[in-house]
Scaffold this motif. Structure first.
Motif, PDB file in Angstrom:
ATOM      1  N   THR A 170      61.367  58.812  86.790  1.00 57.43           N
ATOM      2  CA  THR A 170      61.782  58.221  85.820  1.00 57.43           C
ATOM      3  C   THR A 170      59.903  58.487  85.341  1.00 57.43           C
ATOM      4  O   THR A 170      59.221  58.308  86.127  1.00 57.43           O
ATOM      5  CB  THR A 170      62.043  57.017  85.594  1.00 57.43           C
ATOM      6  OG1 THR A 170      61.202  55.646  85.903  1.00 57.43           O
ATOM      7  CG2 THR A 170      63.590  56.664  86.580  1.00 57.43           C
ATOM      8  N   LEU A 171      60.208  58.509  83.370  1.00 60.16           N
ATOM      9  CA  LEU A 171      59.134  57.837  83.091  1.00 60.16           C
ATOM     10  C   LEU A 171      57.792  56.404  83.839  1.00 60.16           C
ATOM     11  O   LEU A 171      57.156  57.309  83.818  1.00 60.16           O
ATOM     12  CB  LEU A 171      58.944  58.172  82.074  1.00 60.16           C
ATOM     13  CG  LEU A 171      57.709  57.986  80.464  1.00 60.16           C
ATOM     14  CD1 LEU A 171      57.926  59.014  79.433  1.00 60.16           C
ATOM     15  CD2 LEU A 171      58.042  56.284  80.459  1.00 60.16           C
ATOM     16  N   SER A 172      58.875  55.763  83.936  1.00 56.28           N
ATOM     17  CA  SER A 172      58.498  54.622  84.193  1.00 56.28           C
ATOM     18  C   SER A 172      57.514  54.742  85.277  1.00 56.28           C
ATOM     19  O   SER A 172      56.390  54.166  86.077  1.00 56.28           O
ATOM     20  CB  SER A 172      59.215  53.638  84.005  1.00 56.28           C
ATOM     21  OG  SER A 172      59.135  53.040  83.165  1.00 56.28           O
ATOM     22  N   VAL A 184      53.968  60.825  82.330  1.00 55.79           N
ATOM     23  CA  VAL A 184      54.619  62.190  82.238  1.00 55.79           C
ATOM     24  C   VAL A 184      56.121  61.842  81.334  1.00 55.79           C
ATOM     25  O   VAL A 184      56.618  60.756  80.922  1.00 55.79           O
ATOM     26  CB  VAL A 184      55.135  62.708  83.603  1.00 55.79           C
ATOM     27  CG1 VAL A 184      56.179  64.266  83.166  1.00 55.79           C
ATOM     28  CG2 VAL A 184      54.815  62.807  84.882  1.00 55.79           C
ATOM     29  N   TYR A 185      55.701  62.717  79.871  1.00 53.98           N
ATOM     30  CA  TYR A 185      56.688  62.911  79.710  1.00 53.98           C
ATOM     31  C   TYR A 185      58.226  63.957  79.300  1.00 53.98           C
ATOM     32  O   TYR A 185      58.829  63.916  77.887  1.00 53.98           O
ATOM     33  CB  TYR A 185      56.812  62.403  78.059  1.00 53.98           C
ATOM     34  CG  TYR A 185      56.024  62.993  76.594  1.00 53.98           C
ATOM     35  CD1 TYR A 185      56.351  64.063  76.498  1.00 53.98           C
ATOM     36  CD2 TYR A 185      54.138  63.156  77.713  1.00 53.98           C
ATOM     37  CE1 TYR A 185      55.802  65.029  75.594  1.00 53.98           C
ATOM     38  CE2 TYR A 185      53.705  64.569  76.624  1.00 53.98           C
ATOM     39  CZ  TYR A 185      53.865  64.995  75.756  1.00 53.98           C
ATOM     40  OH  TYR A 185      53.051  65.889  75.484  1.00 53.98           O
ATOM     41  N   SER A 186      57.303  65.312  79.704  1.00 50.21           N
ATOM     42  CA  SER A 186      58.208  66.231  79.774  1.00 50.21           C
ATOM     43  C   SER A 186      57.868  67.188  80.488  1.00 50.21           C
ATOM     44  O   SER A 186      56.615  67.170  81.759  1.00 50.21           O
ATOM     45  CB  SER A 186      57.537  67.080  78.216  1.00 50.21           C
ATOM     46  OG  SER A 186      58.333  68.135  77.794  1.00 50.21           O
ATOM     47  N   ALA A 187      58.903  67.430  81.243  1.00 46.35           N
ATOM     48  CA  ALA A 187      58.761  68.581  82.399  1.00 46.35           C
ATOM     49  C   ALA A 187      59.147  69.965  82.732  1.00 46.35           C
ATOM     50  O   ALA A 187      60.221  70.082  81.901  1.00 46.35           O
ATOM     51  CB  ALA A 187      59.151  67.889  84.182  1.00 46.35           C
ATOM     52  N   VAL A 209      64.391  59.574  82.052  1.00 52.78           N
ATOM     53  CA  VAL A 209      64.282  58.788  80.995  1.00 52.78           C
ATOM     54  C   VAL A 209      65.314  57.875  81.204  1.00 52.78           C
ATOM     55  O   VAL A 209      66.441  57.982  80.433  1.00 52.78           O
ATOM     56  CB  VAL A 209      64.280  59.420  79.977  1.00 52.78           C
ATOM     57  CG1 VAL A 209      63.551  58.526  78.507  1.00 52.78           C
ATOM     58  CG2 VAL A 209      62.957  60.373  80.030  1.00 52.78           C
ATOM     59  N   GLU A 210      65.132  56.415  81.309  1.00 52.13           N
ATOM     60  CA  GLU A 210      66.440  55.599  81.523  1.00 52.13           C
ATOM     61  C   GLU A 210      66.299  54.432  80.464  1.00 52.13           C
ATOM     62  O   GLU A 210      67.648  53.976  79.942  1.00 52.13           O
ATOM     63  CB  GLU A 210      66.717  55.553  83.080  1.00 52.13           C
ATOM     64  CG  GLU A 210      66.950  55.909  84.506  1.00 52.13           C
ATOM     65  CD  GLU A 210      66.766  54.693  85.073  1.00 52.13           C
ATOM     66  OE1 GLU A 210      67.333  56.253  85.958  1.00 52.13           O
ATOM     67  OE2 GLU A 210      65.994  54.545  85.076  1.00 52.13           O
ATOM     68  N   GLU A 243      60.961  53.815  77.328  1.00 50.52           N
ATOM     69  CA  GLU A 243      60.876  55.053  78.263  1.00 50.52           C
ATOM     70  C   GLU A 243      61.107  55.352  76.963  1.00 50.52           C
ATOM     71  O   GLU A 243      60.618  57.150  76.739  1.00 50.52           O
ATOM     72  CB  GLU A 243      61.754  55.063  79.864  1.00 50.52           C
ATOM     73  CG  GLU A 243      60.580  54.371  80.768  1.00 50.52           C
ATOM     74  CD  GLU A 243      61.815  55.047  82.215  1.00 50.52           C
ATOM     75  OE1 GLU A 243      61.924  54.512  83.367  1.00 50.52           O
ATOM     76  OE2 GLU A 243      63.130  55.315  81.975  1.00 50.52           O
ATOM     77  N   ARG A 244      62.375  55.593  76.705  1.00 51.67           N
ATOM     78  CA  ARG A 244      62.713  56.148  74.949  1.00 51.67           C
ATOM     79  C   ARG A 244      62.126  56.550  73.830  1.00 51.67           C
ATOM     80  O   ARG A 244      61.210  57.503  73.713  1.00 51.67           O
ATOM     81  CB  ARG A 244      64.057  56.495  75.266  1.00 51.67           C
ATOM     82  CG  ARG A 244      65.213  56.921  76.263  1.00 51.67           C
ATOM     83  CD  ARG A 244      66.783  56.596  75.266  1.00 51.67           C
ATOM     84  NE  ARG A 244      67.115  55.567  75.471  1.00 51.67           N
ATOM     85  CZ  ARG A 244      67.732  54.914  76.482  1.00 51.67           C
ATOM     86  NH1 ARG A 244      67.706  55.577  77.659  1.00 51.67           N
ATOM     87  NH2 ARG A 244      68.081  53.679  76.592  1.00 51.67           N
ATOM     88  N   GLU A 245      61.353  55.506  73.985  1.00 51.27           N
ATOM     89  CA  GLU A 245      59.979  55.040  73.054  1.00 51.27           C
ATOM     90  C   GLU A 245      58.576  56.116  72.950  1.00 51.27           C
ATOM     91  O   GLU A 245      58.124  56.770  72.283  1.00 51.27           O
ATOM     92  CB  GLU A 245      59.891  53.775  72.290  1.00 51.27           C
ATOM     93  CG  GLU A 245      60.946  53.226  71.971  1.00 51.27           C
ATOM     94  CD  GLU A 245      60.836  51.153  71.516  1.00 51.27           C
ATOM     95  OE1 GLU A 245      59.629  51.068  71.880  1.00 51.27           O
ATOM     96  OE2 GLU A 245      61.699  50.836  71.005  1.00 51.27           O
ATOM     97  N   LEU A 246      59.043  56.247  74.136  1.00 48.19           N
ATOM     98  CA  LEU A 246      56.931  56.570  74.293  1.00 48.19           C
ATOM     99  C   LEU A 246      57.404  58.190  74.946  1.00 48.19           C
ATOM    100  O   LEU A 246      56.458  58.490  74.236  1.00 48.19           O
ATOM    101  CB  LEU A 246      57.104  56.327  76.251  1.00 48.19           C
ATOM    102  CG  LEU A 246      56.003  55.060  76.645  1.00 48.19           C
ATOM    103  CD1 LEU A 246      56.068  54.204  77.815  1.00 48.19           C
ATOM    104  CD2 LEU A 246      54.772  53.983  75.822  1.00 48.19           C
TER     105      LEU A 246
END
Length: 145
Positions: free
Chosen positions: A3-5, A77-80, A128-129, A133-136
């Motif tokens: 997850t992003l977190s 990390v926000y994109s892969a 992204v759960e 996480e969605r806001e970041l």
């Protein structure tokens, strides 16, 4: 899938005179180095592989960090992609006496995952759960535009 977190890392650096420029504030190149190192840590936590810097986008300095204050750096990390990950890295100046912070810098770094042979290897999908996480992620995507 991470997850992003799971990828979020943070570190603090006390700004010393040897980190400073002629104006007695943190040298931009030193901050870029710290951001690159922390970004690589977030990328490796995500990929489970060694990651190297492939590019830097959207690097903006908003205000300086004086000698004696703390540079607080955060990365996630926000994109892969297939073999690459994009990391949002932000920095703040922090008063060591009060803990008060003020945003100083933002950037997006792209890292490529490397396998044992030294070539690019696949990375997992990012999950992204939570609302946070969605806001970041959304903030990082918006900064790209």
């Amino acid at each position: 899938m991470p997850t992003l977190s799971d990828t979020r890392v943070q570190n603090r650096y006390r700004v010393q005179p040897n980190d400073a420029n002629n104006y007695e504030t943190l040298h931009g190149g030193e901050l870029m180095k710290w951001m690159d190192e922390l970004g690589a840590m977030a990328a490796m936590r995500f990929a489970g592989e060694t990651c190297v810097t492939a590019g830097v986008d959207d690097f903006s300095f908003h205000r300086p960090v004086p000698v004696g204050e703390i540079a607080l750096v955060e990365a996630y990390v926000y994109s892969a992609g297939r073999t690459s990950v994009t990391v949002r890295i932000r920095a703040w100046r922090e008063d060591p006496r009060t803990g008060e912070t003020e945003r100083t810098t933002g950037a997006s770094f792209t890292f490529v995952a490397l396998g044992e042979e030294g070539g690019p290897v696949s990375v997992p999908e990012l999950t992204v759960e939570t609302d946070e996480e969605r806001e970041l992620r959304d903030e990082a995507l918006e900064a790209e535009n």
